[in-house]
Design a protein around this motif. Structure first.
Motif, mmCIF file in Angstrom:
data_model
loop_
_atom_site.group_PDB
_atom_site.id
_atom_site.type_symbol
_atom_site.label_atom_id
_atom_site.label_comp_id
_atom_site.label_asym_id
_atom_site.label_seq_id
_atom_site.Cartn_x
_atom_site.Cartn_y
_atom_site.Cartn_z
ATOM 1 N N ALA A 293 -20.877 -0.185 1.091
ATOM 2 C CA ALA A 293 -19.969 0.959 0.957
ATOM 3 C C ALA A 293 -20.450 1.972 -0.061
ATOM 4 O O ALA A 293 -20.140 3.156 0.035
ATOM 5 N N ASP A 294 -21.231 1.516 -1.056
ATOM 6 C CA ASP A 294 -21.537 2.402 -2.169
ATOM 7 C C ASP A 294 -22.852 3.163 -2.008
ATOM 8 O O ASP A 294 -23.137 4.044 -2.799
ATOM 9 N N GLU A 295 -23.665 2.829 -1.003
ATOM 10 C CA GLU A 295 -24.984 3.452 -0.930
ATOM 11 C C GLU A 295 -24.882 4.955 -0.708
ATOM 12 O O GLU A 295 -25.477 5.747 -1.422
ATOM 13 N N HIS A 296 -24.114 5.353 0.306
ATOM 14 C CA HIS A 296 -23.977 6.774 0.558
ATOM 15 C C HIS A 296 -23.092 7.432 -0.488
ATOM 16 O O HIS A 296 -23.275 8.595 -0.834
ATOM 17 N N GLU A 297 -22.125 6.661 -0.988
ATOM 18 C CA GLU A 297 -21.214 7.211 -1.980
ATOM 19 C C GLU A 297 -21.964 7.608 -3.241
ATOM 20 O O GLU A 297 -21.682 8.635 -3.862
ATOM 21 N N SER A 298 -22.955 6.798 -3.632
ATOM 22 C CA SER A 298 -23.700 7.096 -4.854
ATOM 23 C C SER A 298 -24.631 8.284 -4.682
ATOM 24 O O SER A 298 -24.989 8.934 -5.655
ATOM 25 N N VAL A 299 -25.044 8.576 -3.427
ATOM 26 C CA VAL A 299 -25.903 9.725 -3.197
ATOM 27 C C VAL A 299 -25.110 11.024 -3.278
ATOM 28 O O VAL A 299 -25.565 12.029 -3.800
ATOM 29 N N GLY A 300 -23.886 11.001 -2.772
ATOM 30 C CA GLY A 300 -23.074 12.208 -2.760
ATOM 31 C C GLY A 300 -23.366 13.041 -1.522
ATOM 32 O O GLY A 300 -24.262 12.755 -0.736
ATOM 33 N N SER A 301 -22.570 14.082 -1.305
ATOM 34 C CA SER A 301 -22.772 14.945 -0.148
ATOM 35 C C SER A 301 -23.772 16.045 -0.486
ATOM 36 O O SER A 301 -23.877 16.485 -1.628
ATOM 37 N N ALA A 302 -24.513 16.499 0.555
ATOM 38 C CA ALA A 302 -25.526 17.520 0.335
ATOM 39 C C ALA A 302 -24.900 18.832 -0.118
ATOM 40 O O ALA A 302 -25.387 19.479 -1.050
ATOM 41 N N TRP A 303 -23.811 19.249 0.549
ATOM 42 C CA TRP A 303 -23.174 20.506 0.169
ATOM 43 C C TRP A 303 -22.542 20.410 -1.215
ATOM 44 O O TRP A 303 -22.582 21.368 -1.994
ATOM 45 N N GLY A 304 -21.952 19.261 -1.516
ATOM 46 C CA GLY A 304 -21.360 19.098 -2.846
ATOM 47 C C GLY A 304 -22.404 19.179 -3.942
ATOM 48 O O GLY A 304 -22.199 19.825 -4.974
ATOM 49 N N ALA A 305 -23.559 18.518 -3.704
ATOM 50 C CA ALA A 305 -24.638 18.566 -4.692
ATOM 51 C C ALA A 305 -25.188 19.984 -4.828
ATOM 52 O O ALA A 305 -25.465 20.453 -5.934
ATOM 53 N N ALA A 306 -25.333 20.689 -3.673
ATOM 54 C CA ALA A 306 -25.882 22.043 -3.717
ATOM 55 C C ALA A 306 -24.951 22.996 -4.467
ATOM 56 O O ALA A 306 -25.392 23.777 -5.314
ATOM 57 N N MET A 307 -23.649 22.934 -4.152
ATOM 58 C CA MET A 307 -22.704 23.832 -4.807
ATOM 59 C C MET A 307 -22.592 23.520 -6.296
ATOM 60 O O MET A 307 -22.518 24.427 -7.133
ATOM 61 N N SER A 308 -22.576 22.229 -6.629
ATOM 62 C CA SER A 308 -22.502 21.858 -8.047
ATOM 63 C C SER A 308 -23.731 22.357 -8.788
ATOM 64 O O SER A 308 -23.632 22.919 -9.884
ATOM 65 N N SER A 309 -24.900 22.159 -8.184
ATOM 66 C CA SER A 309 -26.132 22.583 -8.831
ATOM 67 C C SER A 309 -26.160 24.099 -9.019
ATOM 68 O O SER A 309 -26.522 24.600 -10.084
ATOM 69 N N PHE A 310 -25.766 24.847 -7.958
ATOM 70 C CA PHE A 310 -25.748 26.306 -8.049
ATOM 71 C C PHE A 310 -24.803 26.779 -9.144
ATOM 72 O O PHE A 310 -25.172 27.586 -10.018
ATOM 73 N N CYS A 311 -23.564 26.284 -9.108
ATOM 74 C CA CYS A 311 -22.551 26.758 -10.060
ATOM 75 C C CYS A 311 -22.887 26.370 -11.489
ATOM 76 O O CYS A 311 -22.744 27.185 -12.411
ATOM 77 N N PHE A 312 -23.356 25.145 -11.674
ATOM 78 C CA PHE A 312 -23.624 24.706 -13.034
ATOM 79 C C PHE A 312 -24.899 25.333 -13.587
ATOM 80 O O PHE A 312 -24.992 25.588 -14.785
#
Length: 390
Positions: A293-312
């Protein structure tokens, strides 16, 4: 008869201490009256135990199922520790004492947020328990605190896994924005170009870096998820099993390749082919094939990572150019930019330290040293190139 028993009793040696009193002595309960220092220390322990129990109860209200029961069990254990200090203090317990600042802060977070930050801080607090050097604490209490740290670590793991993908992108983005744009601004300023040019360079660096970081994180996380998907077992075994040759059962090879022992692989293959069903050994019986259950959860979503990276990245990159935006110039603007970036680096490092259960101060200082070191090196290169151009 009664007189004979009394005389016998008076002539016999004094009895050994009772088991209860011996246990109390082994537990570290002092025989003499406690000193004022002991009373102050025990009252602080009492207040902190009450506060920690309240934190676990607050967190339990925001959970359900097994997590809720675990948190309530931790609160109950803190209640036993509270009872220990109450018994030792006796009439010296007095009015309730205020908990330590750390415990009060934990309580505030638990009441208002209930996030993984609370569990991370609680894990660190349990790991720094003073009971190991406290003579009045029982060995069971010392062991409890050690186990509590591991329990809280386990509870915090799921939240850390959920945060790790997006949080990684956010932290990297913010620090990259802070360090790279401060370096760019200082390098440009060192060459002696006008302040408007420095400002526009900083804005260009902000936009270019934020877009680059966002795109890079999207590609990185999306690729990682695709790689994970490629490793997941398919349902081909379900459809192909009835038609396989029993004498040359290649289905066993599938399960051997997935890491099963030969015994388990043969057992699973026989069940797949419908030869038998055995419930005698749960470790070998048929189980649904699904990814952890945790493998994909630990990677996170691509859009979430992209938006977080852009904003931060953008939020970090704007800090070095704030003095120039507000009209400051020259060395004064660079000094203010350096101070602002230094504060931000300390803050991001401290957050990483809190979530990882390590020292916020050491992580903050590490981030500060890396960021300001890179900026100083770029400033030196700017001075060199500026002198060469002139």
């Amino acid at each position: 008869m009664q007189m004979h028993q009394e005389s016998t009793s008076s002539s016999s040696p004094a009895p050994d201490p009772t088991p209860d009193s011996a246990a109390a002595g082994n537990a570290g309960t002092p025989a003499a009256a406690p000193s004022n220092a002991d009373i102050r220390r025990w009252r602080q322990y009492l207040a902190d135990e009450r506060a920690e129990a309240a934190v676990y109860r607050e967190l339990a209200q925001r959970r359900d199922g097994e997590e809720r029961q675990i948190l309530l069990a931790l609160a109950e254990a803190e209640g036993r520790h509270e009872a220990h200090w109450l018994k030792l203090l006796g009439e010296h317990a007095g009015m309730p004492k205020a908990a330590s600042t750390r415990s009060q802060f934990l309580g505030f977070l638990a009441r208002n947020f209930g996030s993984v930050f609370v569990l991370a801080l609680a894990q660190r607090a349990e790991g720094r328990s003073p009971y190991g050097t406290e003579p009045a604490a029982t060995p069971a209490m010392v062991a409890d605190e050690q186990i509590h740290e591991e329990v809280v670590r386990g509870l915090a793991t799921r939240g850390r896994n959920r945060l790790s993908g997006t949080f990684r992108a956010a932290v990297f983005g913010a620090n990259d924005g802070l360090v790279s744009n401060l370096s760019l601004v200082m390098g440009m300023a060192a060459t002696g170009v006008p302040s408007p040019v420095v400002l526009m360079s900083g804005v260009a660096g902000l936009l270019a870096g934020a877009l680059s970081m966002g795109a890079g994180e999207y590609v990185s996380v999306r690729s990682q998820r695709e790689l994970l998907n490629a490793t997941l077992p398919t349902q081909a075994t379900l459809t192909a099993a009835p038609s396989l040759d029993i004498e040359h059962n290649e289905l066993v090879l599938v399960y051997l390749a997935r890491g099963m022992t030969r015994e388990a692989a043969e057992h699973r293959a026989a069940e797949r082919m419908g030869l038998f069903s055995c419930d005698c050994d749960p470790s070998l019986s048929l189980q649904p094939e699904k990814p952890p259950a945790d493998e994909h959860e630990s990677v996170g979503s691509a859009w979430g990572a992209a938006m977080s990276s852009f904003c931060f990245f953008a939020s970090g990159a704007i800090v070095p150019i704030l003095p120039f935006i507000f009209g400051m110039t020259g060395i004064a603007a660079l000094m203010v930019a350096g101070v602002l970036v230094g504060i931000a680096l300390l803050a991001t490092g401290a957050v990483v330290g809190l979530l990882s259960g390590t020292s916020p101060l050491s992580r903050g200082l590490r981030q500060l040293a890396i960021g300001l070191g890179a900026a100083a090196a770029t400033y030196g290169l700017g001075l060199l190139f500026g002198a060469t151009i002139i």
